[in-house]
Design an enzyme around this catalytic site. Structure first.
Site, PDB file in Angstrom:
ATOM      1  N   ASN A  48     -44.116  23.863  -5.833  1.00  0.00           N
ATOM      2  CA  ASN A  48     -45.288  23.768  -4.966  1.00  0.00           C
ATOM      3  C   ASN A  48     -44.976  23.060  -3.646  1.00  0.00           C
ATOM      4  OD1 ASN A  48     -48.627  22.342  -5.102  1.00  0.00           O
ATOM      5  ND2 ASN A  48     -48.057  24.328  -4.318  1.00  0.00           N
ATOM      6  N   ASP A 101     -37.085  32.181  -3.581  1.00  0.00           N
ATOM      7  CA  ASP A 101     -37.212  30.757  -3.292  1.00  0.00           C
ATOM      8  C   ASP A 101     -36.286  30.404  -2.132  1.00  0.00           C
ATOM      9  OD1 ASP A 101     -37.503  28.015  -3.276  1.00  0.00           O
ATOM     10  OD2 ASP A 101     -37.253  27.795  -5.435  1.00  0.00           O
ATOM     11  N   CYS A 160     -42.666  25.034  -1.253  1.00  0.00           N
ATOM     12  CA  CYS A 160     -42.190  26.076  -0.333  1.00  0.00           C
ATOM     13  C   CYS A 160     -43.101  27.311  -0.364  1.00  0.00           C
ATOM     14  CB  CYS A 160     -40.750  26.495  -0.661  1.00  0.00           C
ATOM     15  SG  CYS A 160     -39.508  25.208  -0.400  1.00  0.00           S
ATOM     16  N   ARG A 161     -42.937  28.127  -1.381  1.00  0.00           N
ATOM     17  CA  ARG A 161     -43.633  29.416  -1.415  1.00  0.00           C
ATOM     18  C   ARG A 161     -45.135  29.314  -1.602  1.00  0.00           C
ATOM     19  NH1 ARG A 161     -40.017  31.952  -6.003  1.00  0.00           N
ATOM     20  NH2 ARG A 161     -40.167  29.778  -6.685  1.00  0.00           N
ATOM     21  N   SER A 162     -45.582  28.587  -2.602  1.00  0.00           N
ATOM     22  CA  SER A 162     -47.028  28.573  -2.864  1.00  0.00           C
ATOM     23  C   SER A 162     -47.846  27.860  -1.794  1.00  0.00           C
ATOM     24  CB  SER A 162     -47.330  28.052  -4.267  1.00  0.00           C
ATOM     25  OG  SER A 162     -46.817  26.768  -4.487  1.00  0.00           O
ATOM     26  N   CYS A 218     -45.745  28.597  -7.647  1.00  0.00           N
ATOM     27  CA  CYS A 218     -44.291  28.739  -7.577  1.00  0.00           C
ATOM     28  C   CYS A 218     -43.691  27.620  -8.426  1.00  0.00           C
ATOM     29  CB  CYS A 218     -43.778  28.740  -6.130  1.00  0.00           C
ATOM     30  SG  CYS A 218     -43.878  27.162  -5.257  1.00  0.00           S
TER      31      CYS A 218
END
Length: 160
Positions: free
Chosen positions: A10, A124, A12-14, A7
């Protein structure tokens, strides 16, 4: 099989994707056969833990990501990983622009690769609140099912 989730920062999402995938693969027949990691295209958060809201949301679902630390995508990742799976189209463009000519790893949108949503993006949640982090978790939970199914289907001999 080696998978890298990417993402922007690195945090939140990933890392949530990495945590969910690790947890789900650990209790599947693929345990010990899939290497997972996550990275960001940006370097703003290198060395930092995931966003506290991502940690809290994942923990609510029994997934511990507190020990993860952000890192930036590196050239070596394209050789090390079989797939570089991106959170959104902007990340995918950035990843493909950084890929060396000799890149071994292939790139794709995570949700699409997992068979969850064609051209699907993981939004995001960074500027949002609890509802946005929960939405991301639910998308990644569904993606984990798709990742496991795809790996079993496409690599039955390699992942036995």
């Amino acid at each position: 099989m080696r998978l890298l989730v990417v993402c922007l920062g690195n945090i939140c999402r990933s890392p949530v994707a990495e945590g969910v995938l690790r947890a789900r693969i650990a209790i599947s027949t693929l345990a010990g056969r899939v290497e997972l990691d996550s990275a960001g295209t940006g370097d703003w958060h290198v060395g930092e833990p995931p966003d506290r809201r991502a940690i809290a949301n994942a923990a609510e679902h029994g997934v511990d990501i507190a020990g993860l630390r952000a890192r930036q995508l590196a050239s070596a990742d394209f050789q090390r990983f079989d797939w570089v799976l991106c959170a959104d189209r902007a990340n995918l463009r950035d990843v493909r622009a950084r890929a060396p000519a000799s890149a071994h790893g292939r790139t794709a949108l995570l949700l699409e690769w997992a068979g969850v949503e064609d051209l699907g993006e993981i939004p995001d949640p960074y500027t949002g609140g609890p509802a946005q982090f929960e939405h991301v978790f639910q998308l990644l939970d569904r993606a984990a099912d798709g990742v496991i199914a795809r790996l079993r289907r496409e690599h039955p001999d390699r992942l036995r």
